[in-house]
Design an enzyme around this catalytic site. Structure first.
Site, short mmCIF file in Angstrom:
data_model
loop_
_atom_site.label_atom_id
_atom_site.label_comp_id
_atom_site.label_asym_id
_atom_site.label_seq_id
_atom_site.Cartn_x
_atom_site.Cartn_y
_atom_site.Cartn_z
CG HIS A 324 -2.09 1.05 1.15
ND1 HIS A 324 -1.97 2.25 1.45
CD2 HIS A 324 -3.37 0.77 0.65
CE1 HIS A 324 -3.12 2.74 1.20
NE2 HIS A 324 -3.99 1.97 0.78
CG ASP A 381 -8.49 -4.53 -2.41
OD1 ASP A 381 -9.70 -4.33 -2.09
OD2 ASP A 381 -7.84 -3.49 -2.82
N1 ACO Z 1 4.06 -7.59 -4.82
C1 ACO Z 1 5.39 -7.40 -5.14
N2 ACO Z 1 6.26 -6.47 -4.67
C2 ACO Z 1 5.70 -5.43 -4.50
C3 ACO Z 1 4.40 -5.32 -4.40
C4 ACO Z 1 3.38 -6.48 -4.42
N3 ACO Z 1 2.14 -6.23 -4.33
N4 ACO Z 1 4.01 -4.08 -4.08
C5 ACO Z 1 5.00 -3.12 -4.01
N5 ACO Z 1 6.14 -4.05 -4.21
C6 ACO Z 1 7.55 -3.77 -4.29
C7 ACO Z 1 7.89 -3.00 -5.53
O1 ACO Z 1 8.17 -3.69 -6.69
C8 ACO Z 1 8.79 -1.96 -5.17
O2 ACO Z 1 10.24 -2.83 -4.80
P1 ACO Z 1 11.60 -1.90 -5.28
O3 ACO Z 1 11.76 -1.06 -4.12
O4 ACO Z 1 12.39 -3.33 -5.10
O5 ACO Z 1 11.48 -1.47 -6.65
C9 ACO Z 1 8.60 -1.68 -3.62
O6 ACO Z 1 7.67 -2.78 -3.16
C10 ACO Z 1 7.64 -0.41 -3.54
O7 ACO Z 1 6.72 -0.23 -4.21
P2 ACO Z 1 5.94 0.86 -5.31
O8 ACO Z 1 5.19 0.23 -6.37
O9 ACO Z 1 7.00 1.90 -5.21
O10 ACO Z 1 5.09 1.33 -4.14
P3 ACO Z 1 3.74 2.20 -4.55
O11 ACO Z 1 3.46 2.86 -3.33
O12 ACO Z 1 3.90 3.09 -5.59
O13 ACO Z 1 2.75 1.31 -4.69
C11 ACO Z 1 0.46 -0.31 -4.54
C12 ACO Z 1 1.57 0.87 -3.87
C13 ACO Z 1 0.41 0.30 -5.94
C14 ACO Z 1 -0.47 -0.59 -3.69
C15 ACO Z 1 1.46 -1.45 -4.65
O14 ACO Z 1 1.95 -1.98 -3.55
C16 ACO Z 1 0.75 -2.71 -5.65
O15 ACO Z 1 0.92 -2.52 -6.97
N6 ACO Z 1 0.03 -3.58 -4.79
C17 ACO Z 1 -0.76 -4.59 -5.59
C18 ACO Z 1 -2.00 -3.88 -6.00
C19 ACO Z 1 -3.06 -3.58 -4.81
O16 ACO Z 1 -3.16 -4.57 -4.00
N7 ACO Z 1 -3.64 -2.60 -4.78
C20 ACO Z 1 -4.60 -2.15 -3.61
C21 ACO Z 1 -4.25 -1.02 -2.89
S1 ACO Z 1 -5.52 -0.83 -1.67
C22 ACO Z 1 -6.50 -0.04 -2.53
O17 ACO Z 1 -6.86 0.64 -3.26
C23 ACO Z 1 -8.05 -0.17 -1.52
#
Ligand code: ACO
Length: 446
Positions: A324, A381
């Site tokens: 998140h 979720d």
């Molecule tokens: N699985 C694997 N790796 C992940 C995940 C994941 N679900 N989420 C983040 N990471 C990793 C990224 O690859 C990144 O790694 P790095 O630092 O080595 O490059 C690091 O964790 C940080 O991730 P970001 O994408 O920079 O974080 P951001 O805050 O931009 O993204 C997000 C947050 C979009 C929610 C992301 O965690 C994601 O895509 N999760 C899956 C989708 C999801 O469940 N969304 C629901 C959000 S809750 C809602 O809307 C109600």
């Protein structure tokens, strides 16, 4: 440019600023200025960067708004490090345990929990606005039967603006209030009809004697050929799910609603824009994506392979329902959701193998260095899909349910923005990295 803390008192014109004695000093090309630091009631201090542009001609650069507060708000507080979520100061766990969705809506819209009389009046107003104009019902026929219900939601909700446009005066308290009531009241009807249309079943008119969430379940699952009997455990479960999703401060869809309506646009059309933003898999679409992922994994023994894929930078696969932008701890909504999930499955006597996959996936991921070091925890979720499936909803409806619940957040944020004396049209700037000036070349010389 150098930046360092200072300590001069700076009183700005607007006394709502909660300006602190601290300032941040910025030096750029030999000129030093002080930026005021603002205190909220909770959460990190915020630097007022307006003087950067006014006095130094600088913009700030922050893709994805990772460090930018776009507005001030009294609605929802999140502490992502501690895993805290509060609506108007009330912890989400208490509202979910003791409150209902409609009083939560009242709280978000008007600032306080209602007394009995206020609740009854509010409930009555909502109940009396749930029907759709008969002409709106015809819009559904224009969509393909296999259309994603979120596509239908965008179109039909947006179409409300064609029924309520010239009559709305958003600068008037009463005009805003009646629009708010209409949006909250009609959203479940629009959503239930999107579901019924895909099923090829007749639309079920709302019933005024039923509570908001019960009425929604009836509009979804009742058929004209037999009586519908409410299951109070399931209605209560969905009501809790609605409370958990009601607002979440300045997320993508809420910011979309705020930005769209900052131009003074029709609020129904602006909420339709919020529905669009919510649809994406990185936001509200993640509940659908998370259940699909659990189905694809299918069994506990396949979990390690999927975890490896999630960790592989060359593989676009991400663990859906994990991570998140704000929560760097367990999402407090996920805890309540996990409990609701167990309650629903137990009540229905369902043994869903996907729950076992989800719990084992969570256990392994939370012990894995990749997820630990990045503070990746289950979000709301992760367990919502299993719960909603048990309630009888198809995966395509999951984000629709999120939209129903989030309507109050969008509406409350819209009202707050319009009522904010600092409100201005939203207009971000950019760091231009395109070509420098060049002259036009006639086509035969290119
Ligand atoms: N699985 C694997 N790796 C992940 C995940 C994941 N679900 N989420 C983040 N990471 C990793 C990224 O690859 C990144 O790694 P790095 O630092 O080595 O490059 C690091 O964790 C940080 O991730 P970001 O994408 O920079 O974080 P951001 O805050 O931009 O993204 C997000 C947050 C979009 C929610 C992301 O965690 C994601 O895509 N999760 C899956 C989708 C999801 O469940 N969304 C629901 C959000 S809750 C809602 O809307 C109600």
């Amino acid at each position: 440019m150098s930046v360092r803390g200072g300590s001069d008192v700076r009183d700005r014109e607007n006394n709502r600023n909660m300006t602190s004695k601290e300032t941040v000093r910025v030096t750029y090309k030999g000129k030093e200025i002080e930026l005021p630091v603002l205190h909220g009631t909770d959460g990190p201090d915020v630097v007022d960067i307006a003087p950067l542009n006014k006095e130094l001609g600088l913009f700030t650069y922050d893709p994805g708004f990772k460090a930018t507060a776009s507005c001030r708000s009294e609605l929802t507080f999140i502490d992502g490090k501690k895993g805290i979520l509060r609506y108007r100061g009330y912890p989400i766990e208490q509202l979910a345990e003791h409150g209902n969705y409609l009083e939560t809506c009242y709280l978000l819209l008007y600032g306080e929990l209602p007394n009995q009389q206020q609740y009854d009046e509010f409930n009555d107003k909502i109940t009396r606005h749930t029907m759709l104009h008969e002409q709106m019902m015809r819009f559904y026929q224009g969509f393909r039967r296999d259309a994603h219900p979120m596509a239908i939601m965008v179109g039909v909700f947006g179409a409300l603006s064609s029924f309520h446009h010239s009559s709305i005066n958003v600068t008037d308290d009463k005009g805003r209030d009646i629009s708010s009531i209409r949006m909250l009241a009609k959203m479940p009807t629009i959503a239930a009809y999107a579901y019924k249309y895909a099923k090829g079943q007749p639309f079920i008119y709302p019933r005024n004697e039923l509570y908001y969430t019960s009425n929604f379940l009836r509009m979804c699952f009742s058929v004209p050929t037999e009586d519908w009997h409410e299951d109070p455990v399931l209605s209560r479960a969905l009501d809790k799910i609605f409370i958990l999703h009601a607002d979440h401060e300045q997320n993508a869809s809420t910011s979309t609603v705020r930005l769209a309506s900052s131009s003074g646009a029709n609020p129904y059309a602006c909420v339709a824009a919020g529905i669009v933003s919510l649809w994406g898999p990185a936001h509200g679409g993640a509940n659908e994506a998370a259940l699909k992922m659990l189905m694809e994994i299918g069994s506990v023994k396949r979990i390690p392979a999927y975890l490896e894929r999630a960790k592989d930078k060359n593989d676009p696969f991400r663990l859906m329902g994990f991570g998140h932008r704000v929560y760097k701890n367990y999402d407090p909504r996920a805890r309540v959701m996990q409990k609701v999930c167990h309650e629903v499955l137990e009540h229905l006597g369902i043994e869903d193998p996907l729950l076992e996959v989800a719990m084992e996936l969570e256990r392994i991921a939370l012990e894995d260095d990749y997820f630990k070091s990045r503070n990746l925890y289950p979000n709301i979720d992760f367990y919502s899909g299993i719960t909603l499936r048990a309630l009888g909803f198809p995966t395509s409806m999951f984000t629709v349910l999120f939209a129903v619940a989030r309507t109050v957040g969008w509406v409350a944020q819209w009202r707050e923005m319009i009522e904010d004396p600092e409100q201005k049209i939203g207009r971000p700037r950019q760091l231009y990295v395109g070509p420098e000036k060049r002259d036009y070349i006639p086509m035969d010389q290119r």
